[in-house]
Design an enzyme around this catalytic site. Structure first.
Site, PDB file in Angstrom:
ATOM      1  N   ARG A  26       0.871  -1.255   0.056  1.00 29.44           N
ATOM      2  CA  ARG A  26       0.048  -0.177  -0.049  1.00 29.44           C
ATOM      3  C   ARG A  26       0.916   1.271   0.098  1.00 29.44           C
ATOM      4  O   ARG A  26       2.133   1.079   0.362  1.00 29.44           O
ATOM      5  CB  ARG A  26      -0.856   0.079   1.021  1.00 29.44           C
ATOM      6  CG  ARG A  26      -1.784  -1.267   1.476  1.00 29.44           C
ATOM      7  CD  ARG A  26      -2.687  -1.069   2.860  1.00 29.44           C
ATOM      8  NE  ARG A  26      -3.451  -2.159   2.755  1.00 29.44           N
ATOM      9  CZ  ARG A  26      -3.300  -3.396   3.551  1.00 29.44           C
ATOM     10  NH1 ARG A  26      -2.162  -3.332   4.321  1.00 29.44           N
ATOM     11  NH2 ARG A  26      -4.324  -4.202   3.788  1.00 29.44           N
ATOM     12  N   LYS A  46      -2.180  -1.890   8.051  1.00 30.44           N
ATOM     13  CA  LYS A  46      -2.973  -1.226   8.683  1.00 30.44           C
ATOM     14  C   LYS A  46      -3.187  -1.712  10.160  1.00 30.44           C
ATOM     15  O   LYS A  46      -2.997  -3.014  10.372  1.00 30.44           O
ATOM     16  CB  LYS A  46      -4.475  -1.563   7.873  1.00 30.44           C
ATOM     17  CG  LYS A  46      -4.615  -1.147   6.524  1.00 30.44           C
ATOM     18  CD  LYS A  46      -6.069  -1.265   5.953  1.00 30.44           C
ATOM     19  CE  LYS A  46      -6.218  -0.626   4.797  1.00 30.44           C
ATOM     20  NZ  LYS A  46      -7.537  -0.889   4.046  1.00 30.44           N
ATOM     21  N   HIS A  88      -1.884   2.172  -6.113  1.00 35.53           N
ATOM     22  CA  HIS A  88      -2.732   0.819  -5.714  1.00 35.53           C
ATOM     23  C   HIS A  88      -2.706  -0.068  -6.665  1.00 35.53           C
ATOM     24  O   HIS A  88      -2.902  -1.390  -6.615  1.00 35.53           O
ATOM     25  CB  HIS A  88      -4.038   1.153  -5.248  1.00 35.53           C
ATOM     26  CG  HIS A  88      -4.425   0.560  -3.891  1.00 35.53           C
ATOM     27  ND1 HIS A  88      -3.771   0.566  -2.709  1.00 35.53           N
ATOM     28  CD2 HIS A  88      -5.404  -0.705  -3.916  1.00 35.53           C
ATOM     29  CE1 HIS A  88      -4.438  -0.531  -1.886  1.00 35.53           C
ATOM     30  NE2 HIS A  88      -5.468  -1.157  -2.683  1.00 35.53           N
ATOM     31  N   ARG A 105      -0.144  -2.777  -6.646  1.00 34.35           N
ATOM     32  CA  ARG A 105      -0.559  -3.783  -5.773  1.00 34.35           C
ATOM     33  C   ARG A 105      -1.660  -4.832  -6.446  1.00 34.35           C
ATOM     34  O   ARG A 105      -1.522  -5.949  -6.310  1.00 34.35           O
ATOM     35  CB  ARG A 105      -1.382  -3.040  -4.424  1.00 34.35           C
ATOM     36  CG  ARG A 105      -1.886  -4.063  -3.376  1.00 34.35           C
ATOM     37  CD  ARG A 105      -2.144  -3.334  -2.204  1.00 34.35           C
ATOM     38  NE  ARG A 105      -3.031  -3.814  -1.149  1.00 34.35           N
ATOM     39  CZ  ARG A 105      -2.633  -4.708  -0.204  1.00 34.35           C
ATOM     40  NH1 ARG A 105      -1.113  -4.652  -0.231  1.00 34.35           N
ATOM     41  NH2 ARG A 105      -3.438  -4.977   0.704  1.00 34.35           N
ATOM     42  N   HIS A 154      -4.113  -9.162   4.121  1.00 37.65           N
ATOM     43  CA  HIS A 154      -5.487  -9.109   4.015  1.00 37.65           C
ATOM     44  C   HIS A 154      -6.085  -9.661   5.315  1.00 37.65           C
ATOM     45  O   HIS A 154      -5.667 -11.114   5.449  1.00 37.65           O
ATOM     46  CB  HIS A 154      -6.073  -9.467   2.865  1.00 37.65           C
ATOM     47  CG  HIS A 154      -6.119  -8.928   1.573  1.00 37.65           C
ATOM     48  ND1 HIS A 154      -6.338  -9.373   0.240  1.00 37.65           N
ATOM     49  CD2 HIS A 154      -5.914  -7.524   1.506  1.00 37.65           C
ATOM     50  CE1 HIS A 154      -5.794  -8.489  -0.595  1.00 37.65           C
ATOM     51  NE2 HIS A 154      -5.950  -7.108   0.279  1.00 37.65           N
ATOM     52  N   TYR A 210      -8.797 -11.458  -6.744  1.00 37.28           N
ATOM     53  CA  TYR A 210      -7.924 -11.150  -7.528  1.00 37.28           C
ATOM     54  C   TYR A 210      -7.735 -12.367  -8.369  1.00 37.28           C
ATOM     55  O   TYR A 210      -6.979 -12.825  -9.212  1.00 37.28           O
ATOM     56  CB  TYR A 210      -6.483 -10.875  -6.935  1.00 37.28           C
ATOM     57  CG  TYR A 210      -6.459  -9.648  -6.146  1.00 37.28           C
ATOM     58  CD1 TYR A 210      -6.032  -8.636  -7.075  1.00 37.28           C
ATOM     59  CD2 TYR A 210      -6.508  -9.598  -4.928  1.00 37.28           C
ATOM     60  CE1 TYR A 210      -6.035  -7.451  -6.736  1.00 37.28           C
ATOM     61  CE2 TYR A 210      -6.303  -8.406  -4.404  1.00 37.28           C
ATOM     62  CZ  TYR A 210      -5.987  -7.058  -5.204  1.00 37.28           C
ATOM     63  OH  TYR A 210      -5.972  -5.882  -4.459  1.00 37.28           O
TER      64      TYR A 210
END
Length: 299
Positions: A149, A173, A245, A248, A271, A280
């Site tokens: 990110r 995150k 992004h 990514r 994730h 994806y």
């Protein structure tokens, strides 16, 4: 802002227990504020303990009538659910009125993906003669090699690059750490930047361990990386609308289309849910057309 005695406690919970960012906390609080605004608009002021599932259903109808996009409605519902989960946790309420509240169905938009030729075109569009040229090459290589990110990229530290083992430690995150492999090409350009370009920058106090710096010796901003990507797309003649992004997305898609295990990709992307990674698993439409033409007897 409508004052409610439970909002400040909810704010502290989001900050201390869930370790959310300032922006995320504000978004959650705004979502709960909308519920109070709804009650105000209909001249009804129930106590928190008196709010019923029916009240919340009427609230959802209200925000729908306001013309909110389904994605915005879904976010509001998520905020409301978090608020009542917190109240249940704190034993303010004994039953969660939002438990059966449904979010609007959202169409899952497949992210834009770059092919390797387009990625090489962007990297080749960088002017290596400029002082920031090698830094920018290292940035693009790191984005694509590690699926970072943009915030993870600009806060990447020298001490978190383990060259011999070929991995980096990423702070994602919620301050969650993860280990991500890094490719030889990305390592090569990071080393060239550190040894030949960054050494000529007067580094400001507090940024000594940051890999990517601006010309003033402080950390890069998110907007500067977005601007870099947009400028390179223009220079290389790329017509797609891209952002950091996009690298990514491309990282994840290329791995999965190449046969990588979904759980491994989930781990590398950071994730929390495998469902997020599953977006994806789409295949290139041209590839699917080719398969149909080659193997279907009526094509």
């Amino acid at each position: 802002m409508i004052n409610n005695p439970y909002l400040s406690s909810f704010k502290s919970y989001l900050k201390l227990e869930r370790s959310l960012s300032v922006n995320s906390i504000e978004a959650y609080l705004n979502d709960v504020q909308k519920l109070f605004q709804y009650f105000e608009s209909i001249d009804k002021f129930p106590h928190i303990k008196e709010i019923s599932p029916e009240d919340l259903k009427l609230f959802i109808s209200w925000i729908n009538e306001l013309g909110m996009l389904p994605s915005t409605q879904a976010r509001v519902v998520s905020g409301i659910k978090s608020f009542f989960s917190f109240l249940l946790l704190e034993q303010v309420i004994t039953e969660d009125p939002s438990a059966l509240l449904e979010t609007p169905r959202l169409a899952r938009k497949l992210p834009d993906v770059l092919n390797i030729e387009e990625i090489n075109g962007l990297i080749n569009a960088i002017d290596a003669s400029k002082p920031e040229g090698m830094r920018n090459k290292a940035i693009l290589e790191a984005l694509y090699s590690c699926g970072l990110r943009v915030t993870e990229l600009i806060t990447l530290r020298i001490s978190n690059v383990f060259e011999e083992q070929e991995f980096i430690k990423v702070i994602g995150k919620g301050n969650k750490e993860r280990i991500v492999p890094i490719g030889q090409s990305a390592l090569k350009y990071i080393n060239i930047y550190l040894q030949e370009s960054r050494v000529h920058i007067s580094v400001k106090k507090g940024y000594e361990d940051f890999i990517f710096l601006n010309r003033l010796g402080t950390g890069l901003s998110r907007i500067s990386v977005f601007t870099l990507i947009k400028d390179l797309a223009l220079k290389s003649g790329l017509k797609k609308s891209i952002s950091p992004h996009t690298f990514r997305h491309s990282f994840a898609t290329h791995l999965i289309e190449g046969g990588a295990d979904l759980r491994a990709v989930q781990e590398m992307l950071g994730h929390s849910s495998i469902t997020t990674t599953e977006i994806y698993t789409h295949l290139d439409r041209d590839y699917l057309k080719g398969i149909l033409k080659e193997f279907h007897p009526r094509s």
